[in-house]
Design a protein around this motif. Structure first.
Motif, PDB file in Angstrom:
ATOM      1  N   UNK A   1      37.649  74.657 -58.495  1.00 32.82           N
ATOM      2  CA  UNK A   1      37.248  75.998 -58.087  1.00 32.82           C
ATOM      3  C   UNK A   1      35.819  76.066 -57.577  1.00 32.82           C
ATOM      4  N   UNK A   2      34.970  75.178 -58.043  1.00 33.49           N
ATOM      5  CA  UNK A   2      33.576  75.130 -57.606  1.00 33.49           C
ATOM      6  C   UNK A   2      33.402  73.851 -56.806  1.00 33.49           C
ATOM      7  N   UNK A   3      33.090  73.959 -55.547  1.00 29.20           N
ATOM      8  CA  UNK A   3      32.800  75.144 -54.748  1.00 29.20           C
ATOM      9  C   UNK A   3      33.900  75.434 -53.713  1.00 29.20           C
ATOM     10  N   UNK A   4      34.851  74.550 -53.583  1.00 28.05           N
ATOM     11  CA  UNK A   4      35.887  74.724 -52.574  1.00 28.05           C
ATOM     12  C   UNK A   4      36.681  76.008 -52.805  1.00 28.05           C
ATOM     13  N   UNK A   5      37.059  76.269 -54.040  1.00 31.71           N
ATOM     14  CA  UNK A   5      37.818  77.482 -54.327  1.00 31.71           C
ATOM     15  C   UNK A   5      37.027  78.742 -54.045  1.00 31.71           C
ATOM     16  N   UNK A   6      35.765  78.752 -54.456  1.00 27.68           N
ATOM     17  CA  UNK A   6      34.907  79.911 -54.220  1.00 27.68           C
ATOM     18  C   UNK A   6      34.793  80.230 -52.735  1.00 27.68           C
ATOM     19  N   UNK A   7      34.503  79.202 -51.944  1.00 27.97           N
ATOM     20  CA  UNK A   7      34.294  79.452 -50.516  1.00 27.97           C
ATOM     21  C   UNK A   7      35.607  79.728 -49.783  1.00 27.97           C
ATOM     22  N   UNK A   8      36.705  79.183 -50.279  1.00 24.69           N
ATOM     23  CA  UNK A   8      37.998  79.524 -49.677  1.00 24.69           C
ATOM     24  C   UNK A   8      38.271  81.007 -49.838  1.00 24.69           C
ATOM     25  N   UNK A   9      37.984  81.544 -51.019  1.00 25.87           N
ATOM     26  CA  UNK A   9      38.164  82.977 -51.243  1.00 25.87           C
ATOM     27  C   UNK A   9      37.183  83.798 -50.409  1.00 25.87           C
ATOM     28  N   UNK A  10      35.929  83.363 -50.369  1.00 26.37           N
ATOM     29  CA  UNK A  10      34.910  84.119 -49.632  1.00 26.37           C
ATOM     30  C   UNK A  10      35.207  84.148 -48.137  1.00 26.37           C
ATOM     31  N   UNK A  11      35.592  83.006 -47.570  1.00 28.60           N
ATOM     32  CA  UNK A  11      35.885  82.949 -46.142  1.00 28.60           C
ATOM     33  C   UNK A  11      37.121  83.781 -45.811  1.00 28.60           C
ATOM     34  N   UNK A  12      38.098  83.803 -46.717  1.00 26.81           N
ATOM     35  CA  UNK A  12      39.273  84.653 -46.504  1.00 26.81           C
ATOM     36  C   UNK A  12      38.865  86.130 -46.438  1.00 26.81           C
ATOM     37  N   UNK A  13      37.893  86.517 -47.258  1.00 26.73           N
ATOM     38  CA  UNK A  13      37.390  87.901 -47.211  1.00 26.73           C
ATOM     39  C   UNK A  13      36.639  88.159 -45.902  1.00 26.73           C
ATOM     40  N   UNK A  14      35.838  87.189 -45.470  1.00 29.33           N
ATOM     41  CA  UNK A  14      35.157  87.339 -44.180  1.00 29.33           C
ATOM     42  C   UNK A  14      36.173  87.534 -43.059  1.00 29.33           C
ATOM     43  N   UNK A  15      37.274  86.780 -43.116  1.00 30.90           N
ATOM     44  CA  UNK A  15      38.304  86.872 -42.070  1.00 30.90           C
ATOM     45  C   UNK A  15      38.937  88.256 -42.028  1.00 30.90           C
ATOM     46  N   UNK A  16      38.880  88.962 -43.144  1.00 33.41           N
ATOM     47  CA  UNK A  16      39.389  90.339 -43.210  1.00 33.41           C
ATOM     48  C   UNK A  16      38.287  91.366 -42.962  1.00 33.41           C
ATOM     49  N   UNK A  17      37.101  90.884 -42.533  1.00 32.74           N
ATOM     50  CA  UNK A  17      35.937  91.736 -42.270  1.00 32.74           C
ATOM     51  C   UNK A  17      35.498  92.485 -43.526  1.00 32.74           C
ATOM     52  N   UNK A  18      35.544  91.764 -44.651  1.00 40.26           N
ATOM     53  CA  UNK A  18      35.129  92.329 -45.928  1.00 40.26           C
ATOM     54  C   UNK A  18      34.008  91.477 -46.518  1.00 40.26           C
ATOM     55  N   UNK A  19      33.372  91.988 -47.550  1.00 37.21           N
ATOM     56  CA  UNK A  19      32.300  91.243 -48.223  1.00 37.21           C
ATOM     57  C   UNK A  19      32.885  89.966 -48.848  1.00 37.21           C
ATOM     58  N   UNK A  20      32.074  88.886 -48.916  1.00 44.98           N
ATOM     59  CA  UNK A  20      32.577  87.606 -49.417  1.00 44.98           C
ATOM     60  C   UNK A  20      32.689  87.566 -50.943  1.00 44.98           C
ATOM     61  N   UNK A  21      33.651  88.313 -51.447  1.00 42.52           N
ATOM     62  CA  UNK A  21      33.882  88.364 -52.896  1.00 42.52           C
ATOM     63  C   UNK A  21      34.766  87.190 -53.301  1.00 42.52           C
ATOM     64  N   UNK A  22      34.365  86.492 -54.358  1.00 46.35           N
ATOM     65  CA  UNK A  22      35.136  85.375 -54.892  1.00 46.35           C
ATOM     66  C   UNK A  22      35.436  85.656 -56.357  1.00 46.35           C
TER      67      UNK A  22
END
Length: 248
Positions: A30-51
């Motif tokens: 989960x650290x750090x690949x999981x965190x950034x996978x979640x954050x980038x998915x939020x960016x792709x939805x034009x949302x804040x990078x919440x993980x």
């Protein structure tokens, strides 16, 4: 340029295959690949990078300041997978190898430049980055290489510009930007030195004292304590074998 392309393709294949095979073998977490996978998915939805792996509603920009990671969002939109992040990291690290080669080529000749570039590409620091899942500092590697290339070629304005982009990678790299102001002074670019150095120092203060605490759920920069512990030479944290316990 053919040599530079060959170096990029070869090292990209090496880096990508190694990091992806680690993921296939369940050697990532989960650290750090999981965190950034979640954050980038939020960016792709034009949302804040919440993980959520970091904590409920945790904005990763309140942990470290790395808005440049948002540039992966278009690819993540097309290919929503941790492998996308691993491929991007492999490309970022691999592209720095031909930059080193092209920087050395006019000064050291073909043979030495190739050997130097290969040695750089296989160096422990780069290998460690490849093996460490995904990390935002991968963006800083080609930017730093480009800044050094421009500095050695006497393109001081370009060197200043490339070094200033490091503030988008991580808050501590703002101090690297400040050091480029010192380098510009040493090579005689005195008009740029103060601006770059001041920009780096001011960015560091603004990010760690204002921006990151504002985005952090606890309203603070979480890593002052770790810096203090390291400065006092205290023992490193270790994980107890008993689940749920964390001791020194």
């Amino acid at each position: 340029w053919l040599g530079a392309l060959a170096l990029f393709v070869g090292f990209f294949a090496l880096y990508a295959s190694h990091s992806m095979m680690r993921h296939v073998r369940y050697q990532t977490g989960g650290y750090d690949l999981g965190l950034f996978t979640q954050a980038v998915a939020r960016y792709a939805e034009l949302r804040a990078p919440v993980a959520e792996l970091k904590g409920p509603g945790a904005n990763l920009l309140g942990d470290h300041f790395h808005p440049i990671v948002a540039t992966i969002a278009p690819l993540s939109r097309l290919f929503p997978s941790p492998y996308t992040l691993l491929a991007v990291q492999a490309a970022l690290l691999a592209v720095s190898v031909p930059i080193v080669y092209l920087t050395a080529r006019p000064r050291l000749g073909l043979a030495v430049s190739v050997v130097l570039a290969i040695a750089y590409g296989l160096a422990w620091g780069i290998a460690g980055a490849v093996a460490f899942e995904f990390h935002e500092v991968a963006f800083g590697v080609p930017l730093l290489a480009l800044a050094i290339n421009a500095l050695l070629r006497g393109r001081h304005a370009a060197a200043a510009a490339w070094s200033c982009t490091l503030v988008l990678v991580k808050e501590d790299l703002t101090l690297t930007t400040a050091m480029f102001g010192v380098l510009l002074f040493l090579v005689g670019a005195r008009r740029l030195r103060a601006a770059v150095a001041a920009f780096g120092v001011a960015s560091f203060g603004l990010l760690v004292l204002v921006v990151i605490p504002w985005l952090n759920a606890a309203g603070e920069f979480s890593y002052w304590g770790l810096a203090g512990a390291a400065g006092h030479g205290g023992p490193a944290p270790v994980v107890d074998l008993e689940p749920g316990r964390f001791t020194r």
